[in-house]
Design an enzyme around this catalytic site. Structure first.
Site, short mmCIF file in Angstrom:
data_model
loop_
_atom_site.label_atom_id
_atom_site.label_comp_id
_atom_site.label_asym_id
_atom_site.label_seq_id
_atom_site.Cartn_x
_atom_site.Cartn_y
_atom_site.Cartn_z
N TRP A 145 0.83 -1.19 0.00
CA TRP A 145 0.00 0.00 0.00
C TRP A 145 0.87 1.25 0.00
CZ3 TRP A 145 -4.70 -1.17 -1.26
CH2 TRP A 145 -5.27 -2.37 -0.83
N ASN A 158 -25.12 4.29 -1.35
CA ASN A 158 -24.32 3.08 -1.48
C ASN A 158 -23.50 3.05 -2.77
OD1 ASN A 158 -23.61 0.37 -0.43
ND2 ASN A 158 -24.56 -0.31 -2.34
N TRP A 187 -7.10 -0.17 2.49
CA TRP A 187 -8.54 -0.18 2.74
C TRP A 187 -8.87 0.06 4.21
CZ3 TRP A 187 -10.28 -3.99 6.08
CH2 TRP A 187 -9.44 -5.10 6.26
#
Length: 494
Positions: free
Chosen positions: A324, A359, A377
């Site tokens: 990441w 959403n 994440w």
């Protein structure tokens, strides 16, 4: 001091009176044993660790509403003028119950089940202790239509993919019908040592009330939940299948925060939606589509129950060593809605102002963070945990692992949402962007989702100066996509 036996109703994420199996069992036990009910909520470390700023705000309002509802149904002989009907405590739950039982004749305890590992460990220990003491102690299914251990594959294993999971649920015994709240509650009406006032729980946002916009959008509490359900059923469900992905149209139910705190049960929602389908021939498809979203919630809890650590460990082991990016400035720009991608910035600003996000937009902003920017994440999860009113131990980590490609039934690594195409498809006139990114409100429709493509003359006419009044994109869309694909391909080869 009363010698009547006490039945403790331990409220957690089930802050309602109707369709509450544990509460029904508590009132029934009290009635059968000529006893009384002690409603309890404990802000213990397990619950506190699962709360962010937005959910703490919601919890405070919901507890206030629940206390009022219990008081309204108290036996007329109860004298609760000196304290709340719902007794509030802080500290370890086991210690709170030990303290109560030192001076009070407790005979039973009831609660509704939770499915994260810390709650299971806590509850299992408390149940064993209470039963060793000779108390009646029971837990109930109330938060899910199907228990995680009830739904298995044909081979007897746990499901890892949503579609077959939901088909298996639909073939199972239909969910029971919801039941009404108790007419009266015979309340224990003596002072309890250690009980605290609501303001002692310190749930209000600090140092300033950033949550003012939350109260404009939502009404926490059981009544607010039922009002929201019936408004959705009456006004929006008929358009749900066709418009549910459109953030520029308000057609989604917005019931998720009420479900998160159990102000409404999935059984109430399930049967109300089915009644709508029965009463509106030809609308079965839209009701079914809505119920499949309830199925996603079931699936998230199914995965939560069977996973050892859904919050911090990727379900797919190959992602444990993913490289990441270390990009704190990009992360902050994403958090503040300053990425330079209009629909992403609109979503992040809606989140900050209302504690909620559509959403479809959640998927878009998640994809930008994890794939274009290559930011872990878990950073997105932490921000949503703090700012979403519906953040819960199941749905939030499950969804972030899905968008990151490392979870159950996850979006494949090559599915990278293009925010321009997503915006043009689901916010075609730019109404959603104009609402939340007012500095772009005068941009022409064809450039609202890609202002960098507009000519200097068009930008000037719209009052936009890229890099000054509105940021340039943090990364080029093509560059970000190629970088993400390369990183995921390297992982695949490794």
């Amino acid at each position: 001091m009363t010698k009547r036996p006490i039945a403790i109703m331990w409220f957690r994420n089930d802050l309602r009176l109707a369709d509450n199996p544990a509460l029904r069992a508590t009132t029934q036990w009290a009635r059968e044993h000529d006893g009384c009910v002690l409603p309890v909520f404990i802000l213990d470390p397990v619950i506190s660790d699962q709360l962010g700023g937005a959910t703490r705000w919601w919890l405070e309002k919901s507890l206030t509403s629940l206390d009022r509802s219990i008081a309204e149904r108290c036996d007329v002989s109860a004298n609760i003028g000196a304290f709340s009907a719902l007794r509030l405590f802080t500290g370890k739950a086991s210690g709170v119950f030990d303290s109560i039982m030192e001076t009070r004749p407790v005979g039973a305890m009831f609660w509704n089940r939770l499915y994260d590992q810390p709650s299971i460990t806590r509850d299992t220990g408390i149940k064993a202790t209470m039963m060793d003491r000779g108390l009646t102690c029971e837990s109930f299914k109330a938060q899910l239509l199907f228990e995680p251990w009830e739904v298995k594959t044909g081979g007897g294993t746990d499901f890892k993919v949503f579609s077959p999971f939901w088909r298996a649920c639909q073939k199972s015994q239909p969910p029971r019908a919801p039941f009404k709240a108790p007419d009266t509650i015979t309340l224990f009406d003596q002072i309890i040592k250690g009980a605290v006032e609501l303001n002692t729980l310190d749930l209000s946002p600090k140092p300033f009330d950033w949550a003012a916009g939350l109260s404009e959008r939502f009404t926490p509490g059981e009544k607010g939940a039922m009002d929201q359900l019936f408004e959705f059923i009456d006004d929006r469900l008929q358009d749900y299948a066709d418009l549910r992905d459109r953030p520029d149209h308000r057609v989604t139910s917005e019931l998720s925060p009420h479900l998160r705190f159990g102000e409404i049960s999935p059984f109430q929602i399930f049967h109300t939606a089915n009644h709508f389908a029965d009463a509106n021939p030809g609308k079965g498809k839209t009701a079914s589509k809505f119920l499949s979203e309830l199925g996603w919630r079931e699936f998230a809890h199914h995965i939560l129950f069977h996973a050892k650590d859904l919050r911090s460990a990727p379900l797919q082991d190959k992602f444990r060593d993913f490289a990441w990016a270390d990009a704190p400035d990009d992360l902050e720009a994403w958090q503040r809605g300053q990425t330079g991608f209009p629909i992403v910035d609109a979503g992040m600003r809606e989140l900050w102002h209302t504690g909620y996000m559509h959403n479809r937009v959640r998927m878009i902003v998640g994809s930008i963070l994890v794939k274009h920017l290559l930011i872990d994440w878990r950073e997105g999860l932490a921000w949503f945990d703090d700012t979403l009113v519906d953040a819960c131990p199941a749905n939030n980590p499950f969804s972030w692992q899905w968008i990151g490609g490392c979870g159950a039934d996850a979006a494949p690594y090559f599915r990278i949402f293009n925010p321009v195409l997503q915006g043009e498809k689901f916010d075609p006139k730019g109404a959603y962007v104009r609402q939340w990114v007012p500095e772009l409100r005068d941009m022409p429709e064809q450039f609202i989702h890609k202002p960098w493509d507009a000519s200097p003359l068009i930008l000037k006419a719209a009052g936009v100066t890229l890099g000054e009044t509105y940021p340039v994109p943090l990364i080029g869309l093509k560059e970000g996509r190629e970088r993400a694909l390369a990183a995921y391909q390297a992982l695949k080869k490794g």
